[in-house]
Design a protein around this motif. Structure first.
Motif: not given
Length: 333
Positions: A79-89, A91-96, A314-315, A318-325
């Motif tokens: 069951i394949l659910l893994a994804a980056i979900v949502g338009d804005s989320a 758009a943060i990193n299209p390659l990823l 989600n958006e 992810l942005l907060a995780s990038i900032k923390e990193y």
């Protein structure tokens, strides 16, 4: 790399739920537990700080092909659910986004011959003023919709069922975080917290599906032999109708603004194909009003201190995780 050869046998199911720690994953795993179907959750906890549900768990990324290659022979279904979900989320990193949402599906399609259940999105229809069946023209507007549509193509000739889902809403299981960046959930929270809803336009059609109904539909499809694409939405509504449902429950003021909303999507999904195939025809689905009452109860109970935190979007998460990193990296420079 050789393909993992799996002989399909419905009586010997063993399920790998890739992305099973998420919002939809929580309801899928609840259903599997209820039906006593053996399964393992495979997840990298992108949106979670921990995973405490007492089930088999493997920490892993959907892009880690070496790890997946080792464990896939144990499973009859993915069951394949893994994804980056949502338009804005997305758009943060299209390659990823492409690596996770699209390339990982291509790899699985080429290396697993068991049954695959894949969650796509009705967003692939983009703007369509007519009711959309599975044969309707597609018009994916965002990187999210584009990668999901591309992923579908890798599964078309496989033993796979693809669900184009409407926008999820409602309360899932007790372990996964609730998403407050989804229309019904977000609007209900705002109505209660601020006693007001502002609607831009409001005539946009959206298909909706309660998150627990999505879990039930996915698990019910495991022992079916259907393949191909199926829309799943339990209810279609325009945004202003959703606002009226929320107003009736919360007593909030609804302000309608004629300014056009920046999200141009407009589609009314027809789920007749899935009903005729008996994929979900015998189920009684939860309504938008049911979801509103659930979220209302959650907000008023104060069981979650602050639902407006970035964690529940989600958006923002992810942005907060990038900032923390970045902050942690700068600390060691």
């Amino acid at each position: 790399m050789s393909t993992v050869k799996i002989v399909y046998n419905a009586s010997m199911q063993n399920i790998l739920v890739v992305g099973g720690a998420g919002y939809i994953g929580g309801t899928v795993t609840d259903e599997l537990i209820k039906k006593k179907i053996p399964f393992t959750v495979y997840d990298n906890l992108t949106y979670e700080h921990h995973y405490l549900k007492p089930v088999d768990f493997i920490f892993g990324d959907v892009r880690d092909h070496k790890k997946l290659q080792k464990i896939l022979p144990k499973y009859t279904h993915v069951i394949l659910l893994a994804a980056i979900v949502g338009d804005s989320a997305c758009a943060i990193n299209p390659l990823l986004t492409k690596e996770v949402n699209q390339d990982s599906v291509a790899w699985l399609a080429n290396h697993f011959d068991g049954r695959i259940i894949f969650t796509s999105t009705c967003s692939v229809y983009g703007i369509n003023h007519k009711t959309v069946t599975e044969e309707a023209p597609t018009n994916p507007l965002s990187i999210y919709a584009q990668t999901k549509f591309a992923a579908e193509q890798f599964l078309r000739n496989k033993n796979a069922v693809i669900f184009r889902l409407g926008t999820a809403f409602g309360i899932g299981d007790t372990y996964a975080r609730i998403r407050m960046d989804l229309a019904v959930n977000y609007m209900t929270m705002n109505a209660i917290k601020h006693k007001k809803l502002t609607i831009f336009g409001g005539n946009q059609w959206r298909p909706f599906a309660h998150v627990r109904d999505i879990g039930k539909v996915i698990v019910a499809s495991l022992d079916k032999h259907h393949t191909g694409i199926f829309n799943f939405a339990s209810q279609n509504a325009i945004i202003s109708e959703v606002a009226e449902i929320i107003q009736a429950s919360t007593g909030c003021v609804v302000e309608k603004v004629k300014q056009k909303f920046e999200d141009e999507r407009n589609y009314h999904a027809d789920s007749t194909k899935g009903h005729k195939a008996k994929l979900f025809s015998n189920q009684k689905f939860l309504s938008i009003a049911d979801g509103v009452e659930e979220v209302k109860t959650l907000v008023l109970s104060n069981r979650i201190k602050n639902l407006e935190l970035a964690f529940y979007s989600n958006e923002k998460h992810l942005l907060a995780s990038i900032k923390e990193y970045e902050n942690q990296t700068n600390t060691f420079l």
